[in-house]
Enzyme design. Structure first.
Site: not given
Ligand code: IPE
Ligand code: IPE
Ligand code: MG
Length: 237
Positions: A18, A22, A65-66
């Site tokens: 994660d 950002r 959820e993504n």
């Molecule tokens: C969890 O991260 C899923 C992955 C890293 C693939 P998210 O960014 O989707 O989780 P939330 O929204 O902060 O809970």
């Molecule tokens: C994790 O990084 C990757 C996926 C969830 C696919 P994020 O895209 O959630 O990065 P942040 O949390 O927005 O920084």
């Molecule tokens: Mg994230």
């Protein structure tokens, strides 16, 4: 290369990759650039795990959820996955990584599904097993397993009272893989976000204040050192 002296690593490490978005935002780049940097970070850490002798590495790459994200971002992530898997298939012998996929792959494009199946079937008995969580959700996994067990009951193959924790595990995406001893979440968030709900019942969680693209082998050493400082009791004394 990080100093890994005397730290016997856990056999199974799981990582919530994660913080890509950002990382990109900090640099004024599009989110997809963050995912590309995250993919590099994954390559680095998977190699390092092989050096350390970690047997299983489970990574959260895309959650159920993504799909709430923009079409552009999802397409960018899928493109990176496709590229990564094509490369992994090409360099199979060199990397010696065995692939498995946890998640409901049916929602992915037929092309990506085929790459996943090829990667899974062509990489066997290598040093490290990477479990890629794609369209993965811990709740979805449990529902999927419950449905599969119920189907066998309906077919007369099993009786409801046969169900134990041990049998249920055979219906999970992770069937046959030992539970992770250590789950790492970089990015500063302190939640599971639906990752390995069943399997992490007794895992040690290490939350770290580093964005995934900046995660280095030294961070992994740090997490392993923290894991070794924990006192695991499993409900005992
Ligand atoms: C969890 O991260 C899923 C992955 C890293 C693939 P998210 O960014 O989707 O989780 P939330 O929204 O902060 O809970
Ligand atoms: C994790 O990084 C990757 C996926 C969830 C696919 P994020 O895209 O959630 O990065 P942040 O949390 O927005 O920084
Ligand atoms: Mg994230």
């Amino acid at each position: 290369m990080a100093n890994s002296e005397a730290l016997v690593p856990p056999q199974h490490i799981a990582i919530i990759m994660d913080g890509n978005g950002r990382w990109a935002k900090q640099r004024g780049l599009p989110r997809t650039a963050g995912h590309a940097a995250g993919a590099e970070s994954f390559r680095r850490i998977a190699n390092y795990c092989r050096t350390l002798g970690v047997k299983y590495l489970t990574v959260y790459a895309f959650s159920t959820e993504n799909w709430k994200r923009s079409q552009d971002e999802i397409a960018g992530i899928m493109r990176l996955l496709r590229r990564y898997l094509e490369e992994a298939l090409r360099d199979m012998e060199k990397n010696r990584v065995c692939f498995r996929f946890f998640g409901d792959l049916t929602r992915l494009s037929p092309q990506l599904q085929k790459l996943c199946l090829d990667a899974q079937s062509r990489s066997q008995d290598y040093d490290v097993q990477v479990n890629f969580c794609l369209n993965y959700g811990g709740r979805d996994e449990i529902v999927h397993a419950a449905r599969a067990f119920a189907t066998e009951v309906a077919q007369g193959k099993r009786k409801p009272e046969e169900l134990t924790e041990g049998l249920f595990e055979n219906f999970l995406y992770s069937a046959g893989v030992p539970d992770p001893e250590l789950v790492i979440r970089p990015s500063g968030e302190k939640r599971t976000s639906n990752f390995l709900l069943w399997q992490s019942a007794y895992s040690e969680y290490v939350f770290m204040n580093v964005l995934w693209p900046d995660f280095t082998p030294e961070h992994l050493d740090e997490a392993i050192a923290e894991y070794h400082r924990r006192n695991r009791r499993f409900g005992g004394t």
